[in-house]
Motif scaffolding. Sequence first.
Motif, PDB file in Angstrom:
ATOM      1  N   ARG A 339       0.859  -1.169   0.000  1.00 59.07           N
ATOM      2  CA  ARG A 339       0.000   0.000   0.000  1.00 59.07           C
ATOM      3  C   ARG A 339       0.901   1.226   0.000  1.00 59.07           C
ATOM      4  NH1 ARG A 339      -2.230   0.059   6.311  1.00 59.07           N
ATOM      5  NH2 ARG A 339      -0.170   0.118   7.311  1.00 59.07           N
ATOM      6  N   LEU A 340       0.362   2.343  -0.462  1.00 56.72           N
ATOM      7  CA  LEU A 340       1.133   3.581  -0.512  1.00 56.72           C
ATOM      8  C   LEU A 340       0.711   4.498   0.625  1.00 56.72           C
ATOM      9  CD1 LEU A 340       1.263   4.403  -4.326  1.00 56.72           C
ATOM     10  CD2 LEU A 340       2.757   2.941  -2.943  1.00 56.72           C
ATOM     11  N   LEU A 341       1.699   5.064   1.313  1.00 61.84           N
ATOM     12  CA  LEU A 341       1.470   5.993   2.416  1.00 61.84           C
ATOM     13  C   LEU A 341       1.864   7.388   1.942  1.00 61.84           C
ATOM     14  CD1 LEU A 341       3.060   3.845   5.280  1.00 61.84           C
ATOM     15  CD2 LEU A 341       0.685   3.858   4.472  1.00 61.84           C
ATOM     16  N   PRO A 342       0.893   8.274   1.715  1.00 57.73           N
ATOM     17  CA  PRO A 342       1.203   9.590   1.148  1.00 57.73           C
ATOM     18  C   PRO A 342       2.083  10.437   2.064  1.00 57.73           C
ATOM     19  CG  PRO A 342      -1.142   9.089   0.958  1.00 57.73           C
ATOM     20  CD  PRO A 342      -0.552   8.066   1.876  1.00 57.73           C
ATOM     21  N   THR A 343       2.833  11.331   1.449  1.00 61.68           N
ATOM     22  CA  THR A 343       3.606  12.338   2.175  1.00 61.68           C
ATOM     23  C   THR A 343       3.348  13.698   1.526  1.00 61.68           C
ATOM     24  OG1 THR A 343       5.610  12.191   0.802  1.00 61.68           O
ATOM     25  CG2 THR A 343       5.417  10.651   2.673  1.00 61.68           C
ATOM     26  N   THR A 344       3.724  14.756   2.233  1.00 58.16           N
ATOM     27  CA  THR A 344       3.543  16.110   1.727  1.00 58.16           C
ATOM     28  C   THR A 344       4.825  16.909   1.928  1.00 58.16           C
ATOM     29  OG1 THR A 344       1.192  16.056   2.298  1.00 58.16           O
ATOM     30  CG2 THR A 344       2.154  18.212   1.883  1.00 58.16           C
ATOM     31  N   LEU A 345       5.172  17.672   0.911  1.00 64.16           N
ATOM     32  CA  LEU A 345       6.291  18.606   0.997  1.00 64.16           C
ATOM     33  C   LEU A 345       5.722  20.002   1.253  1.00 64.16           C
ATOM     34  CD1 LEU A 345       9.262  19.498   0.559  1.00 64.16           C
ATOM     35  CD2 LEU A 345       8.735  19.670  -1.879  1.00 64.16           C
ATOM     36  N   HIS A 346       6.186  20.647   2.325  1.00 62.31           N
ATOM     37  CA  HIS A 346       5.769  22.003   2.667  1.00 62.31           C
ATOM     38  C   HIS A 346       6.965  22.936   2.479  1.00 62.31           C
ATOM     39  CE1 HIS A 346       2.035  20.611   4.717  1.00 62.31           C
ATOM     40  NE2 HIS A 346       2.785  19.568   5.035  1.00 62.31           N
ATOM     41  N   PHE A 347       6.757  24.086   1.864  1.00 60.55           N
ATOM     42  CA  PHE A 347       7.874  24.999   1.656  1.00 60.55           C
ATOM     43  C   PHE A 347       7.373  26.434   1.569  1.00 60.55           C
ATOM     44  CE2 PHE A 347       6.238  23.840  -2.446  1.00 60.55           C
ATOM     45  CZ  PHE A 347       6.269  25.015  -3.181  1.00 60.55           C
ATOM     46  N   ARG A 348       8.275  27.354   1.817  1.00 62.78           N
ATOM     47  CA  ARG A 348       7.989  28.772   1.630  1.00 62.78           C
ATOM     48  C   ARG A 348       9.304  29.511   1.412  1.00 62.78           C
ATOM     49  NH1 ARG A 348       8.830  32.633   5.496  1.00 62.78           N
ATOM     50  NH2 ARG A 348       9.533  31.928   7.553  1.00 62.78           N
ATOM     51  N   HIS A 349       9.213  30.668   0.764  1.00 57.36           N
ATOM     52  CA  HIS A 349      10.372  31.534   0.602  1.00 57.36           C
ATOM     53  C   HIS A 349      10.296  32.626   1.657  1.00 57.36           C
ATOM     54  CE1 HIS A 349      13.480  34.045  -1.194  1.00 57.36           C
ATOM     55  NE2 HIS A 349      13.743  33.065  -2.045  1.00 57.36           N
ATOM     56  N   ARG A 350      11.422  32.965   2.223  1.00 53.40           N
ATOM     57  CA  ARG A 350      11.427  33.963   3.280  1.00 53.40           C
ATOM     58  C   ARG A 350      11.137  35.364   2.759  1.00 53.40           C
ATOM     59  NH1 ARG A 350      16.073  34.742   5.306  1.00 53.40           N
ATOM     60  NH2 ARG A 350      15.279  35.576   7.281  1.00 53.40           N
ATOM     61  N   ASN A 351      11.323  35.584   1.452  1.00 56.66           N
ATOM     62  CA  ASN A 351      10.955  36.857   0.842  1.00 56.66           C
ATOM     63  C   ASN A 351       9.491  36.787   0.429  1.00 56.66           C
ATOM     64  OD1 ASN A 351      10.395  38.560  -1.633  1.00 56.66           O
ATOM     65  ND2 ASN A 351      12.420  39.354  -1.080  1.00 56.66           N
ATOM     66  N   PRO A 352       8.633  37.701   0.928  1.00 57.03           N
ATOM     67  CA  PRO A 352       7.193  37.592   0.644  1.00 57.03           C
ATOM     68  C   PRO A 352       6.860  37.620  -0.845  1.00 57.03           C
ATOM     69  CG  PRO A 352       7.583  39.103   2.462  1.00 57.03           C
ATOM     70  CD  PRO A 352       8.925  38.776   1.887  1.00 57.03           C
ATOM     71  N   VAL A 353       7.577  38.424  -1.629  1.00 57.56           N
ATOM     72  CA  VAL A 353       7.289  38.487  -3.064  1.00 57.56           C
ATOM     73  C   VAL A 353       7.646  37.170  -3.734  1.00 57.56           C
ATOM     74  CG1 VAL A 353       7.837  39.647  -5.230  1.00 57.56           C
ATOM     75  CG2 VAL A 353       7.587  40.992  -3.125  1.00 57.56           C
ATOM     76  N   ALA A 354       8.833  36.660  -3.425  1.00 52.89           N
ATOM     77  CA  ALA A 354       9.238  35.378  -3.990  1.00 52.89           C
ATOM     78  C   ALA A 354       8.311  34.263  -3.532  1.00 52.89           C
ATOM     79  CB  ALA A 354      10.681  35.064  -3.589  1.00 52.89           C
ATOM     80  N   ASN A 355       7.856  34.344  -2.282  1.00 56.12           N
ATOM     81  CA  ASN A 355       6.945  33.314  -1.786  1.00 56.12           C
ATOM     82  C   ASN A 355       5.624  33.341  -2.543  1.00 56.12           C
ATOM     83  OD1 ASN A 355       6.527  31.170   0.123  1.00 56.12           O
ATOM     84  ND2 ASN A 355       5.077  32.492   1.178  1.00 56.12           N
ATOM     85  N   HIS A 356       5.176  34.539  -2.905  1.00 54.89           N
ATOM     86  CA  HIS A 356       3.944  34.651  -3.689  1.00 54.89           C
ATOM     87  C   HIS A 356       4.134  34.009  -5.067  1.00 54.89           C
ATOM     88  CE1 HIS A 356       0.097  36.328  -4.895  1.00 54.89           C
ATOM     89  NE2 HIS A 356       0.674  36.778  -6.007  1.00 54.89           N
ATOM     90  N   LEU A 357       5.294  34.225  -5.680  1.00 60.66           N
ATOM     91  CA  LEU A 357       5.568  33.597  -6.979  1.00 60.66           C
ATOM     92  C   LEU A 357       5.634  32.080  -6.852  1.00 60.66           C
ATOM     93  CD1 LEU A 357       8.267  36.034  -8.391  1.00 60.66           C
ATOM     94  CD2 LEU A 357       5.906  35.790  -9.165  1.00 60.66           C
TER      95      LEU A 357
END
Length: 379
Positions: A339-357
Motif C-alpha cells: 500500500r502507498l502511504l502519502p507524504t507532503t512537501l511544505h515549503f515557503r520563501h522567506r521573501n514575501p514576493v518570492a513566496n507569492h511567486l
Amino acid sequence: MPDAFAPRIRVVDTIGQIDRDAWNALFPGEPEDHDYLAAVEAAGLEGFGWRYVVAELDARLLAAAPVFITRYALETTLEKGAGRAAVRVLGRVLPGLTTLRLACLGSPCTETAQIGWAAGLFPDQREVLTRRMLAALDETARVERCGLVAVKDAPEAAAAAWAAALEPAGYHAVPGLPTAELVIDFDSVETYLSRLSPATRKDMRRKLRAFDQVRVEVRRDLFGLEDQVMALYAGTRARGDLQFETLTAAYFTGVLRRMGEHALCVLYFVGDELLAANLLLIGDGVLLDKFFCMSAEGRRHNLYFLSWFTNLELCLERGLGRYQSGQAAYDNKLRLGSRLLPTTLHFRHRNPVANHLLRWIAPLLAPTQPSAPFREAAA
C-alpha cells in the motif's frame, strides 16, 4: 496547558551533542534512530550541512527533529517532463528563484520528516513546541542565508498537525513521493503468494527459479567489497530520474558499523560476481529497505524480485510486521501487495514576493505521482 510550560528551544550542529538514549526515547521503535543519523552526519555527503532542533525543559528533552542545509535546484526531484522543463524555463528568467539555499526540517536520508515527542505531552503543548521549533528553523535559515525553508515528506498520519502549524506561516503544500509498505500478516511465503493475482503469482514463481543460479549472503559489514558496492550504487543512481543526495562509501559502511544488529546488507552473487546489494534497517516490528543497487546484468537474474522475497523471509524469521520498501518502483510494489502511504512537501520563501511567486508554480514542483490505476490499487 500549565502556565509554567516554557521550554528552551535550541539548534545544535551535531547529533553528538544530544544524548543517544534521550533522542531515541522520542522516536520509539524508529529504525532511522540516533545511530543512523550519526552515520549520515559522518558520511561526508557533499553539499549538505546538518543541524538538530531540540526543545528542553529542566534538562529533559521534550522534542527533537533533524534539519539539513543545502543548495537546492527546484528541478532536482522532478522527473523528466513538463514540470522539469517549465522550471528550467523559469530558471532562465529568474535564476535566483529556481536554485536556492534551503533549510529543511527532515533529512535527505530519512523516509519522512518527523518531530519526536516525549511521552505525556498534551496536544496543545505539542502545538506550541511545533510552532517554536519552526521559528527556530526559520532563524537558522536567516543565519545561514537560506531563502527557502521546507519540511520534507511530512507523513499523512500527522497531516492535520503539520497543516495547522505551517499554513498560518505561509507555507505551500505539494504532494511528496509516497512510501510503500507491505503488512506481513501471513505466516509463510507460500501464503503470501496465494494472495497475489493468478498472473502475478505465476510470474513470481517463474522469476524465483533464478535462486538456483544466485548466491545470497546476509552480512553486517562490507569488508573488501566497498568498491564493488559503490560501483553498483553509481550505476543505479545514474539510471534513475530523481537525483538529490549522492551517498558515499562511508554512508554504507558507517550505517552498518554504528547500527549493529539493527542494520544489515544482503548481497547477491552469480558465480563470484557481485550483481546487487541491499542495505536494510531493522526497527521495532519493521524492516526498512534503504537502498537497493544492482548492475544491469542483475535484471537478467530477476534480482529485484529475489531481493523482495529474501526480505519477506527476513521479516518472517524476525517476527516483523511491516516491510517498508521506499519511494520508487510503485508498479511492482503495488502488484506485490504493498500500500502507498502519502507524504507532503511544505515549503515557503522567506521573501514575501518570492513566496507569492512560488505559490503559483507550486503545482509544478510536486514529484510525479504513481499513475491512477496504481493509486486505485493502493486504496
